[in-house]
Design an enzyme around this catalytic site. Structure first.
Site, PDB file in Angstrom:
ATOM      1  N   GLY A 150       0.773  -1.232   0.000  1.00  0.00           N
ATOM      2  CA  GLY A 150       0.000   0.000   0.000  1.00  0.00           C
ATOM      3  C   GLY A 150       0.806   1.284   0.000  1.00  0.00           C
ATOM      4  O   GLY A 150       0.302   2.335   0.405  1.00  0.00           O
ATOM      5  N   SER A 151       2.039   1.234  -0.508  1.00  0.00           N
ATOM      6  CA  SER A 151       2.828   2.480  -0.478  1.00  0.00           C
ATOM      7  C   SER A 151       2.255   3.524  -1.438  1.00  0.00           C
ATOM      8  O   SER A 151       2.290   4.723  -1.141  1.00  0.00           O
ATOM      9  CB  SER A 151       4.307   2.207  -0.772  1.00  0.00           C
ATOM     10  OG  SER A 151       4.504   1.881  -2.124  1.00  0.00           O
ATOM     11  N   ARG A 189      -5.425  -8.198  -8.863  1.00  0.00           N
ATOM     12  CA  ARG A 189      -6.463  -9.059  -9.443  1.00  0.00           C
ATOM     13  C   ARG A 189      -6.843  -8.494 -10.800  1.00  0.00           C
ATOM     14  O   ARG A 189      -6.986  -7.277 -10.952  1.00  0.00           O
ATOM     15  CB  ARG A 189      -7.740  -9.043  -8.583  1.00  0.00           C
ATOM     16  CG  ARG A 189      -7.569  -9.552  -7.196  1.00  0.00           C
ATOM     17  CD  ARG A 189      -7.623 -11.044  -7.099  1.00  0.00           C
ATOM     18  NE  ARG A 189      -8.833 -11.628  -7.664  1.00  0.00           N
ATOM     19  CZ  ARG A 189      -8.979 -12.948  -7.860  1.00  0.00           C
ATOM     20  NH1 ARG A 189      -8.007 -13.767  -7.573  1.00  0.00           N
ATOM     21  NH2 ARG A 189     -10.108 -13.418  -8.353  1.00  0.00           N
ATOM     22  N   HIS A 218       1.084   1.211 -13.273  1.00  0.00           N
ATOM     23  CA  HIS A 218       1.802   0.004 -13.693  1.00  0.00           C
ATOM     24  C   HIS A 218       3.299   0.319 -13.694  1.00  0.00           C
ATOM     25  O   HIS A 218       3.709   1.366 -14.215  1.00  0.00           O
ATOM     26  CB  HIS A 218       1.331  -0.412 -15.091  1.00  0.00           C
ATOM     27  CG  HIS A 218       1.986  -1.662 -15.555  1.00  0.00           C
ATOM     28  ND1 HIS A 218       1.632  -2.915 -15.077  1.00  0.00           N
ATOM     29  CD2 HIS A 218       3.006  -1.875 -16.417  1.00  0.00           C
ATOM     30  CE1 HIS A 218       2.402  -3.829 -15.639  1.00  0.00           C
ATOM     31  NE2 HIS A 218       3.249  -3.220 -16.455  1.00  0.00           N
ATOM     32  N   GLU A 272       6.509   6.431  -8.822  1.00  0.00           N
ATOM     33  CA  GLU A 272       5.072   6.116  -8.740  1.00  0.00           C
ATOM     34  C   GLU A 272       4.402   7.022  -7.709  1.00  0.00           C
ATOM     35  O   GLU A 272       3.307   7.550  -7.927  1.00  0.00           O
ATOM     36  CB  GLU A 272       4.870   4.645  -8.358  1.00  0.00           C
ATOM     37  CG  GLU A 272       5.368   3.664  -9.400  1.00  0.00           C
ATOM     38  CD  GLU A 272       5.096   2.214  -9.020  1.00  0.00           C
ATOM     39  OE1 GLU A 272       4.059   1.920  -8.416  1.00  0.00           O
ATOM     40  OE2 GLU A 272       5.951   1.362  -9.333  1.00  0.00           O
TER      41      GLU A 272
HETATM   42  C1  GRF Z   1       3.658  -1.026  -7.468  1.00  0.00           C
HETATM   43  O1  GRF Z   1       4.910  -1.144  -8.089  1.00  0.00           O
HETATM   44  C2  GRF Z   1       2.564  -0.947  -8.488  1.00  0.00           C
HETATM   45  O2  GRF Z   1       2.942  -0.251  -9.631  1.00  0.00           O
HETATM   46  C3  GRF Z   1       2.378  -2.402  -8.808  1.00  0.00           C
HETATM   47  O3  GRF Z   1       2.492  -3.066  -7.576  1.00  0.00           O
HETATM   48  C4  GRF Z   1       3.294  -2.294  -6.698  1.00  0.00           C
HETATM   49  C5  GRF Z   1       2.458  -2.013  -5.487  1.00  0.00           C
HETATM   50  O4  GRF Z   1       3.139  -1.387  -4.474  1.00  0.00           O
HETATM   51  N1  GRF Z   1       1.142  -2.628  -9.511  1.00  0.00           N
HETATM   52  P1  GRF Z   1       2.348  -0.757  -3.249  1.00  0.00           P
HETATM   53  O5  GRF Z   1       1.374  -1.809  -2.730  1.00  0.00           O
HETATM   54  O6  GRF Z   1       1.652   0.481  -3.711  1.00  0.00           O
HETATM   55  O7  GRF Z   1       3.425  -0.474  -2.225  1.00  0.00           O
END
Ligand code: GRF
Length: 205
Positions: free
Chosen positions: A12-13, A95, A113, A178
């Protein structure tokens, strides 16, 4: 009030980066934007405690409790719709959603992504970028459509791939980006139309 529902499966970062941006930038007061709930399909997702610590309501819908993908998606759609969302945000939600879910929230469903789409849809993006000899990698915020990782691109960030990179070090560098672009894209998406120009993703396309 424009409600956001965030769907997670893991740490959940990205969710936390969005919630912190909303809190620090006062989205509720300034823009009428509120993070209504965080929903996880995994009971053990680390992001649940993180969300609670940030004062956000959480809910678990364990996909293993449903016989079919369609059954799970129907329950998920109902839980999401209960918050009357202006935007549904997939943030590490692992999912694949059925077309029925995607169509119900079409035009208000975003994903992040960890690659520069259209390169490397699917899993294991960082190792694949290294193996392909890419000099740059990055991340993409895009609209979700029925096909996986293919919807219109709204925002991207680029990072260098260094000669010494492992999938882990590259993933960490991409993840930092991200956390920058996702809150920014969400705010731009939801503010689009405030000045009478466009709506939703049209400001970012
Ligand atoms: C991130 O790299 C996102 O792009 C991918 O999964 C990872 C999730 O990280 N789909 P977090 O749970 O937000 O820390």
């Amino acid at each position: 009030m424009k409600n956001i529902v965030i769907l997670i499966s893991g740490g959940g970062s990205n969710m936390a980066a969005i919630v912190r941006a909303a809190q620090q930038q006062d989205w509720q007061e300034r823009h009428g934007i509120r993070i209504a709930a965080v929903i996880s399909n995994r009971p053990g997702a680390g992001g649940l405690a993180l969300a609670q610590g940030l004062g956000i309501a959480t809910q678990v819908l364990d996909h293993k409790a449903y016989a079919t993908r369609e059954d799970f998606d129907a329950a998920l759609a109902q839980a999401v719709a209960a918050h009357d969302p202006a935007l549904v945000v997939l943030a590490g939600f692992m999912r694949v959603l059925t077309p029925i879910f995607v169509e119900r929230f079409a035009g208000r469903l975003l994903n992040i992504h960890p690659s520069l789409l259209p390169a490397f849809p699917g899993l294991d993006t960082h190792q694949r970028a290294i193996d392909a000899g890419c000099k740059v990698a990055g991340c993409t915020v895009h609209e979700v459509t029925a096909e996986l990782d293919v919807g219109p691109i709204l925002e991207q960030a680029v990072v260098p791939v260094l000669p010494c990179d492992s999938a882990q070090t590259l993933a960490a560098r991409v993840l930092e980006q991200e956390h920058q672009i996702y809150p920014r894209a969400i705010l731009a998406f939801l503010r689009c139309g405030e000045d009478g120009q466009g709506a939703g993703a049209s400001c970012l396309r």
